[in-house]
Design a protein around this motif. Structure first.
Motif, PDB file in Angstrom:
ATOM      1  N   HIS A   1       0.858  -1.190   0.000  1.00 39.46           N
ATOM      2  CA  HIS A   1       0.000   0.000   0.000  1.00 39.46           C
ATOM      3  C   HIS A   1       0.892   1.237   0.000  1.00 39.46           C
ATOM      4  O   HIS A   1       1.068   1.914   1.005  1.00 39.46           O
ATOM      5  N   ASP A   2       1.491   1.489  -1.172  1.00 37.87           N
ATOM      6  CA  ASP A   2       2.461   2.571  -1.298  1.00 37.87           C
ATOM      7  C   ASP A   2       1.799   3.942  -1.145  1.00 37.87           C
ATOM      8  O   ASP A   2       0.705   4.177  -1.623  1.00 37.87           O
ATOM      9  N   ARG A   3       2.542   4.838  -0.476  1.00 38.72           N
ATOM     10  CA  ARG A   3       2.133   6.227  -0.377  1.00 38.72           C
ATOM     11  C   ARG A   3       3.056   7.051  -1.261  1.00 38.72           C
ATOM     12  O   ARG A   3       4.168   6.622  -1.577  1.00 38.72           O
TER      13      ARG A   3
ATOM     14  N   ASP B   1       6.584   7.464  -0.028  1.00 37.23           N
ATOM     15  CA  ASP B   1       7.307   6.269   0.406  1.00 37.23           C
ATOM     16  C   ASP B   1       8.715   6.216  -0.179  1.00 37.23           C
ATOM     17  O   ASP B   1       8.967   6.670  -1.299  1.00 37.23           O
TER      18      ASP B   1
END
Length: 196
Positions: free
Chosen positions: A169-171, A174
């Motif tokens: 669940h990349d931001r 990141d």
């Protein structure tokens, strides 16, 4: 990306800031650090890798990344079950102000992390689904949630301490472990009676 990882990070400041900037690898420094971590062992450089693929190394391989302001190491041989049992020689090997330890194994439903500043242990947690908490020292960190499953807690710790998640669940801000280069060394213990 593997859901199993072992990672020791030595940093002068916030490691996330350094890693987010896609730092330049200092290859000679990786060997110096590897030699400090495995004194007396034979180290064979076996190629370059990306951090994303180095988090769960084979038992006889260590991955090392050295950069301005930060060093990181992936090696199961250095990872204790309880963070407070990290070998003092490993703790001091990077010679930097802060040391972070993160390890997780999704099959064993186990995670562990530790934080040291100026050689003082501030936080150590090791927890698995069964039998539960193996170690819990120091004050909880802001990201810790009571009763969270060890795998989820391990991923949350990785995100908070190092700047990326193994769960995908990349931001936008990141760290990208696919942009962080490391060097692989095969570690062979020197047997007694062998000339060094």
């Amino acid at each position: 990306m593997a859901f199993n990882d072992t990672l020791v990070v030595y940093s002068d400041g916030n490691p996330i800031d350094v890693l987010r900037a896609c730092p330049v690898l200092d290859k000679p420094a990786t060997r110096v650090l590897a030699e400090r971590l495995f004194p007396g062992a034979t180290l064979e450089e076996i190629g370059d890798e990306l951090l994303a693929d180095a988090l769960n190394p084979p038992q006889d391989v260590v991955y090392v990344g050295s950069f301005a302001g930060l060093d990181l190491v992936c090696s199961w041989a250095l990872t204790p079950q309880r963070p407070s049992q990290l070998d003092p020689a490993v703790l001091e090997a990077g010679g930097r102000k802060q040391v972070l330890l993160h390890a997780a194994h999704s099959d064993a439903e186990w995670c562990s992390f530790g934080l040291w500043r100026d050689g003082t242990l501030l936080r150590a947690l090791s927890v698995c689904a069964d039998p539960g908490v193996l170690e819990d020292k120091g004050e909880r960190l802001a990201f810790e949630a009571a009763g969270e499953h060890p795998v989820e807690l391990g991923d949350r710790a990785l995100q908070a301490l190092i700047g990326f998640s193994c769960a995908g669940h990349d931001r936008l801000d990141d760290v990208d472990p696919e942009l962080i280069p490391v060097v692989a060394y095969r570690v062979t213990a020197t047997t007694a009676g062998t000339a060094s």
